[in-house]
Design a protein around this motif. Structure first.
Motif, mmCIF file in Angstrom:
data_model
loop_
_atom_site.group_PDB
_atom_site.id
_atom_site.type_symbol
_atom_site.label_atom_id
_atom_site.label_comp_id
_atom_site.label_asym_id
_atom_site.label_seq_id
_atom_site.Cartn_x
_atom_site.Cartn_y
_atom_site.Cartn_z
ATOM 1 N N LEU A 12 -0.352 1.107 2.454
ATOM 2 C CA LEU A 12 -0.393 0.873 3.900
ATOM 3 C C LEU A 12 0.269 -0.460 4.261
ATOM 4 O O LEU A 12 1.045 -0.541 5.218
ATOM 5 C CB LEU A 12 -1.832 0.890 4.407
ATOM 6 C CG LEU A 12 -2.525 2.248 4.418
ATOM 7 C CD1 LEU A 12 -4.002 2.086 4.794
ATOM 8 C CD2 LEU A 12 -1.831 3.182 5.383
ATOM 9 N N ASN A 15 4.086 -0.107 3.712
ATOM 10 C CA ASN A 15 4.699 0.672 4.794
ATOM 11 C C ASN A 15 4.796 -0.138 6.080
ATOM 12 O O ASN A 15 5.807 -0.084 6.790
ATOM 13 C CB ASN A 15 3.917 1.964 5.032
ATOM 14 C CG ASN A 15 4.062 2.942 3.891
ATOM 15 O OD1 ASN A 15 5.001 2.854 3.103
ATOM 16 N ND2 ASN A 15 3.130 3.865 3.784
ATOM 17 N N HIS A 16 3.760 -0.892 6.390
ATOM 18 C CA HIS A 16 3.770 -1.726 7.595
ATOM 19 C C HIS A 16 4.863 -2.794 7.504
ATOM 20 O O HIS A 16 5.627 -2.996 8.465
ATOM 21 C CB HIS A 16 2.400 -2.378 7.797
ATOM 22 C CG HIS A 16 2.375 -3.380 8.898
ATOM 23 N ND1 HIS A 16 2.364 -3.020 10.228
ATOM 24 C CD2 HIS A 16 2.388 -4.742 8.868
ATOM 25 C CE1 HIS A 16 2.371 -4.118 10.979
ATOM 26 N NE2 HIS A 16 2.376 -5.164 10.177
#
Length: 84
Positions: A12, A15-16
């Protein structure tokens, strides 16, 4: 609880950061070399002869490649699942 989020939290974060362009080099080779020279010149604990010698070689380093290597190493750490 930690064991449940450990496998996904790194992905996460990656990806951010990727979506916001934060896993790309932020400066050019020339900008990074100039910044390194300024930081070296301002280093209080470094003798002048070391500053002079190091400063003359800073331009030979591939600062952009070093930055890319740091990003790659950071991604490896993000993807590591220490609980598995």
């Amino acid at each position: 609880m930690i064991a449940l989020v450990e496998p996904v939290i790194g992905n996460l974060i990656e990806n951010h950061l990727q979506a916001n362009g934060l896993l790309q080099p932020r400066s050019t080779k020339e900008e990074l070399a100039a910044e390194a020279k300024v930081n070296l010149a301002n280093a209080v604990g470094v003798p002048d002869w070391v500053k002079n010698m190091a400063s003359s070689h800073i331009g030979e380093l591939d600062h952009e490649k070093m930055q890319l290597d740091q990003i790659k190493n950071f991604i490896v750490v993000l993807r590591e699942n220490v609980l598995s």
